[in-house]
Every structure is written in structure tokens, then in C-alpha cells.
Design a protein around this motif. Sequence first.
Motif, mmCIF file in Angstrom:
data_model
loop_
_atom_site.group_PDB
_atom_site.id
_atom_site.type_symbol
_atom_site.label_atom_id
_atom_site.label_comp_id
_atom_site.label_asym_id
_atom_site.label_seq_id
_atom_site.Cartn_x
_atom_site.Cartn_y
_atom_site.Cartn_z
ATOM 1 N N ILE A 128 -4.233 -4.343 -0.210
ATOM 2 C CA ILE A 128 -3.902 -2.933 -0.059
ATOM 3 C C ILE A 128 -2.760 -2.578 -0.987
ATOM 4 O O ILE A 128 -2.027 -3.461 -1.466
ATOM 5 C CB ILE A 128 -3.565 -2.581 1.403
ATOM 6 N N THR A 129 -2.575 -1.259 -1.225
ATOM 7 C CA THR A 129 -1.475 -0.760 -2.051
ATOM 8 C C THR A 129 -0.580 0.128 -1.188
ATOM 9 O O THR A 129 -1.078 1.048 -0.516
ATOM 10 C CB THR A 129 -2.009 0.037 -3.250
ATOM 11 N N VAL A 130 0.720 -0.149 -1.205
ATOM 12 C CA VAL A 130 1.691 0.599 -0.413
ATOM 13 C C VAL A 130 2.484 1.515 -1.344
ATOM 14 O O VAL A 130 2.893 1.103 -2.442
ATOM 15 C CB VAL A 130 2.636 -0.347 0.342
ATOM 16 N N LEU A 131 2.703 2.775 -0.910
ATOM 17 C CA LEU A 131 3.440 3.773 -1.686
ATOM 18 C C LEU A 131 4.802 4.014 -1.041
ATOM 19 O O LEU A 131 4.894 4.161 0.195
ATOM 20 C CB LEU A 131 2.661 5.087 -1.742
ATOM 21 N N ALA A 132 5.851 4.078 -1.893
ATOM 22 C CA ALA A 132 7.210 4.424 -1.439
ATOM 23 C C ALA A 132 7.674 5.624 -2.255
ATOM 24 O O ALA A 132 7.607 5.607 -3.485
ATOM 25 C CB ALA A 132 8.160 3.248 -1.610
ATOM 26 N N MET A 133 8.134 6.690 -1.583
ATOM 27 C CA MET A 133 8.495 7.936 -2.268
ATOM 28 C C MET A 133 9.694 8.576 -1.578
ATOM 29 O O MET A 133 10.008 8.263 -0.421
ATOM 30 C CB MET A 133 7.300 8.887 -2.251
ATOM 31 N N GLU A 134 10.353 9.467 -2.310
ATOM 32 C CA GLU A 134 11.469 10.220 -1.744
ATOM 33 C C GLU A 134 10.932 11.251 -0.765
ATOM 34 O O GLU A 134 9.884 11.873 -1.014
ATOM 35 C CB GLU A 134 12.275 10.914 -2.834
ATOM 36 N N ALA A 135 11.651 11.454 0.318
ATOM 37 C CA ALA A 135 11.191 12.397 1.331
ATOM 38 C C ALA A 135 11.230 13.822 0.825
ATOM 39 O O ALA A 135 10.394 14.657 1.207
ATOM 40 C CB ALA A 135 12.037 12.262 2.583
ATOM 41 N N ASP A 136 12.206 14.135 -0.062
ATOM 42 C CA ASP A 136 12.328 15.503 -0.565
ATOM 43 C C ASP A 136 11.569 15.721 -1.868
ATOM 44 O O ASP A 136 11.345 16.860 -2.278
ATOM 45 C CB ASP A 136 13.819 15.842 -0.759
ATOM 46 N N ASN A 137 11.193 14.674 -2.522
ATOM 47 C CA ASN A 137 10.516 14.809 -3.813
ATOM 48 C C ASN A 137 9.409 13.757 -3.881
ATOM 49 O O ASN A 137 9.653 12.579 -4.190
ATOM 50 C CB ASN A 137 11.528 14.614 -4.944
ATOM 51 N N HIS A 138 8.199 14.186 -3.564
ATOM 52 C CA HIS A 138 7.074 13.253 -3.521
ATOM 53 C C HIS A 138 6.602 12.851 -4.898
ATOM 54 O O HIS A 138 5.742 11.960 -5.030
ATOM 55 C CB HIS A 138 5.913 13.869 -2.744
ATOM 56 N N SER A 139 7.105 13.468 -5.930
ATOM 57 C CA SER A 139 6.695 13.079 -7.281
ATOM 58 C C SER A 139 7.321 11.768 -7.707
ATOM 59 O O SER A 139 6.832 11.105 -8.625
ATOM 60 C CB SER A 139 7.045 14.189 -8.280
ATOM 61 N N GLN A 140 8.381 11.394 -7.047
ATOM 62 C CA GLN A 140 9.020 10.129 -7.342
ATOM 63 C C GLN A 140 8.403 9.050 -6.445
ATOM 64 O O GLN A 140 8.745 8.919 -5.270
ATOM 65 C CB GLN A 140 10.536 10.240 -7.094
ATOM 66 N N VAL A 141 7.437 8.326 -6.978
ATOM 67 C CA VAL A 141 6.655 7.368 -6.194
ATOM 68 C C VAL A 141 6.681 6.025 -6.893
ATOM 69 O O VAL A 141 6.616 5.933 -8.132
ATOM 70 C CB VAL A 141 5.182 7.839 -6.042
ATOM 71 N N SER A 142 6.747 4.995 -6.065
ATOM 72 C CA SER A 142 6.588 3.620 -6.562
ATOM 73 C C SER A 142 5.473 2.942 -5.771
ATOM 74 O O SER A 142 5.275 3.240 -4.593
ATOM 75 C CB SER A 142 7.912 2.846 -6.434
ATOM 76 N N ARG A 143 4.816 1.973 -6.394
ATOM 77 C CA ARG A 143 3.669 1.301 -5.781
ATOM 78 C C ARG A 143 3.926 -0.192 -5.700
ATOM 79 O O ARG A 143 4.546 -0.781 -6.600
ATOM 80 C CB ARG A 143 2.399 1.560 -6.581
ATOM 81 N N ALA A 144 3.353 -0.772 -4.633
ATOM 82 C CA ALA A 144 3.479 -2.222 -4.447
ATOM 83 C C ALA A 144 2.172 -2.737 -3.862
ATOM 84 O O ALA A 144 1.627 -2.154 -2.916
ATOM 85 C CB ALA A 144 4.644 -2.559 -3.533
ATOM 86 N N SER A 145 1.604 -3.835 -4.418
ATOM 87 C CA SER A 145 0.360 -4.441 -3.939
ATOM 88 C C SER A 145 0.678 -5.486 -2.896
ATOM 89 O O SER A 145 1.611 -6.319 -3.082
ATOM 90 C CB SER A 145 -0.411 -5.076 -5.104
ATOM 91 N N LEU A 146 -0.092 -5.489 -1.832
ATOM 92 C CA LEU A 146 0.119 -6.413 -0.721
ATOM 93 C C LEU A 146 -1.188 -7.170 -0.460
ATOM 94 O O LEU A 146 -2.240 -6.553 -0.241
ATOM 95 C CB LEU A 146 0.564 -5.659 0.535
ATOM 96 N N ARG A 147 -1.147 -8.486 -0.485
ATOM 97 C CA ARG A 147 -2.329 -9.338 -0.246
ATOM 98 C C ARG A 147 -2.151 -10.000 1.113
ATOM 99 O O ARG A 147 -1.153 -10.719 1.340
ATOM 100 C CB ARG A 147 -2.450 -10.377 -1.357
ATOM 101 N N ILE A 148 -3.134 -9.773 2.017
ATOM 102 C CA ILE A 148 -3.029 -10.231 3.408
ATOM 103 C C ILE A 148 -4.127 -11.265 3.653
ATOM 104 O O ILE A 148 -5.321 -10.994 3.418
ATOM 105 C CB ILE A 148 -3.164 -9.055 4.398
ATOM 106 N N ARG A 149 -3.776 -12.425 4.171
ATOM 107 C CA ARG A 149 -4.734 -13.488 4.508
ATOM 108 C C ARG A 149 -4.926 -13.530 6.016
ATOM 109 O O ARG A 149 -3.954 -13.522 6.766
ATOM 110 C CB ARG A 149 -4.231 -14.837 4.008
ATOM 111 N N ILE A 150 -6.173 -13.630 6.437
ATOM 112 C CA ILE A 150 -6.506 -13.681 7.861
ATOM 113 C C ILE A 150 -6.657 -15.146 8.254
ATOM 114 O O ILE A 150 -7.485 -15.874 7.698
ATOM 115 C CB ILE A 150 -7.794 -12.892 8.179
#
Length: 411
Positions: A61-83
Motif C-alpha cells: 500500500i501507499t501512505v500519504l502525509a500532508m499538511e492539514a491546512d495545505n493539501h498540496s504539500q504531500v509526501s508518499r511512503a510505500s508500505l509492504r505488509i506480510r501476512i
Amino acid sequence: MVEDEAGVEVERLVVKVVLLKMMYAIDRSTDAERIFDIDAKTGAIVTGKVLDRETAGWHNITVLAMEADNHSQVSRASLRIRILDVNDNPPELATPYEASVCEDAKPGQLIQTISVVDRDEPQSGHRFYFTLAPEATNNHHFSLLDIQDNTAAVHTQRVGFNRQEQDVYLLPILVMDSGPPALSSTGTLTIRVCGCDSSGAIQSCNSTAYVVSATLSPGALIALLVCVLILVVLVLLILTLKRHHKSHLTSEDDEDMRDNVIKYNDEGGGEQDTEAYDMSALRSLYDFSEIKAGDGGGGPGEGAPGRNPASELHALPQWVQSPDLDFSVFRDYICRKVEQADEDLSVPPYDSFQTYAFEGSDSPVPSLSSINTWSSGSEQDFSYLGGWGPRFRQLAALYAGRRGEEDSEES
């Protein structure tokens, strides 16, 4: 994380930003089934549905982190989950096993080697245990031996089998894994009793064929086949004869239909045919005595005394030329007969059509009856024959010449 759990926190993402308030979200294009959820404020990722390692062992999955007041400032992080796997599937027989045993089998003879499959993948590996199911504890025909390598062997326990008494045996086998927790399942081994040759090769496992072959000799089988063949030949012969008979009847019907067509082409003899038509039937309808009385002034007995037979015969056709005659009597008679024939449905159709010709009163010439030959030539004038055509002109000339000769002879 471990499968079969929902709502468990998977990871917590923390982004340190001075004097900024952050929000977190999951890119749903990488998690369309919404298996995972994330806390928008804390970034904690939890499961939204029950996980199954046998269906999908890894999730990206891909997780997004952004400023609460400015959604244009976004960073992305990939997360790999093993079951991680847990023991939630019982072991099962690898295939629906079917074994065969000869009728003359000896005790301890190997019949079948069985194995199992398990969808789980424990970290320590598989370890399976085999035993007969509780319902087969009283079985005295077969035994089960666990070989300790995740397989088991089935052996016979008695001397010989009789497929006339029982041709199929069902042997229930209990299979168990090592867990935790330990799960088990029961599979059934089908064993058929077959006939074998001296080398142990299976010949037939059908009990019905065995019974037939034991009760019928080769001669009886041949006789049975011959009877069946004769019956088939008789059926074919009967069908052929019926078809031939039907075609023969059809041809006879066609011939009869053609024979019943009768053509009527009866042509009269014309004026010279004096025998086919009886003119007296028409002449009798008219009263000749009245005509004679009108011409002579009295009845048959009151005629002129000096009239000779020749004059009477000569006067006979004179009634035809009378302008006072009414021929509607003949016309009415014929019409009445035609109407009666048309109305009477029982009368068969006539084979010929008869035409009655009668000389009318409008003829300017007297009758050519042979009765006129009794009169003398001086009383006749043949000049009227010239109006009948070229042939009659020649006849008139002959009679006129003959009359001239007679007059010269008399003078």
C-alpha cells in the motif's frame, strides 16, 4: 502481522514537523478492497477486513502525509505488509483414492500408499498422522500403517476375497496435522475386488460380467448371439415386405385411376343416318289428322271422292309448308325433357348427344321425299333446285333436259 485478525494496529507513522499540523491517508488505488485503514491524526494503520494468507500472503500500500491546512504539500511512503500463517486449514487426502485388490490376495499385501495436502505453511513444516476412523475399528479386512514420512500404507488382513459376496469396500481414514491447534479430517479410500491372472495383473473388476461369464458357457453365448441376429433379420424382412406391399398398392391405385378415365366421343351419322334417330317420336306429337282436315275441308272420311292415292301422297308434305303451323310444341317438349334431366340427380349422364333435325315451314321448296316420284313429271318444276348451290343446279339441268325430251316425245 498475523492473519485472521481485524482492527489490529499494523504500524504507526510519525512525522515530526515544527509548528505544523499533519494528516495521514491511504492511496486507495493501492488498496481498492479497503483491507487497511489509517488514523488521519495519529497515522496508525489497522486492518479493516479479516486477512487470509492462503489468498494473499503480501500486501503493498501507499501512505500519504500532508499538511492539514495545505493539501498540496504531500509526501508518499510505500508500505509492504506480510501476512503470517496460522493453522486454520485441516489436512486432506491428496486425491480421491481408489484401490484394487485381487480375489486371491494374501494377508499383508500392499494395496495403496496415500498422502495428504495442507494449505497451511507452518514455520516448522508439516507433520501428519494417519489412523483408521472410529467407525472402522471393527474392520478385519484391511490395516493402515503410518510410515512417519507424511504418508501411510494400506495392507490386506485376510486370505482372499469374493466379489460375488462384496465387490466394493469403503475404508475411512483419519488424518491429523501437528497444529497448533491440531486440525483433522476424514477421507475415504474405495477398494474394489477384481479378478486377476496368475501373475497378479487385474483382468476385470465388474461383478456383473463375472456372474454372466460364470453361468454362460461359450456355446450358450454363441447361441444367444445367433438368436439376436436372426431376430434382427426377421424385423428387417418384415419392414421390407411392408414397404414393398405399400408401394404395390400405390401403383395399383394409380392404374385404377387411369382406367376410370373414359372419353366420350360419339359423333352422329348426319343426315344420312336414318337408323340412329327415330323421327316418329317427334312426328307423333303433332296431330296430322287435324292438318289433313284443315287442308281437305273435312275428316278422313269426308275427303273429295275423286282424289286418287297419288294426289294424297303428294299432298302429304304440303302441311309442312303451311305458314299457320306452330313448332313451339317441339321446342317446349325438348326444353321440358332437358329440365327433367337436369333436376333428376339419379339419372346417369348420357353417353351421346342426339340432334333432331326437322324441316321448317320457311323452306321455299317442297320436300324431296320419294313419294313425289309417283306423280307425273308434268306436275313438278325443278327450277327451284338452282337456288341450292352449284351441285343442285347440275341436277336441275338434268331433270329439266329430261322433261324437255319427254315433252317432245309426247308432241
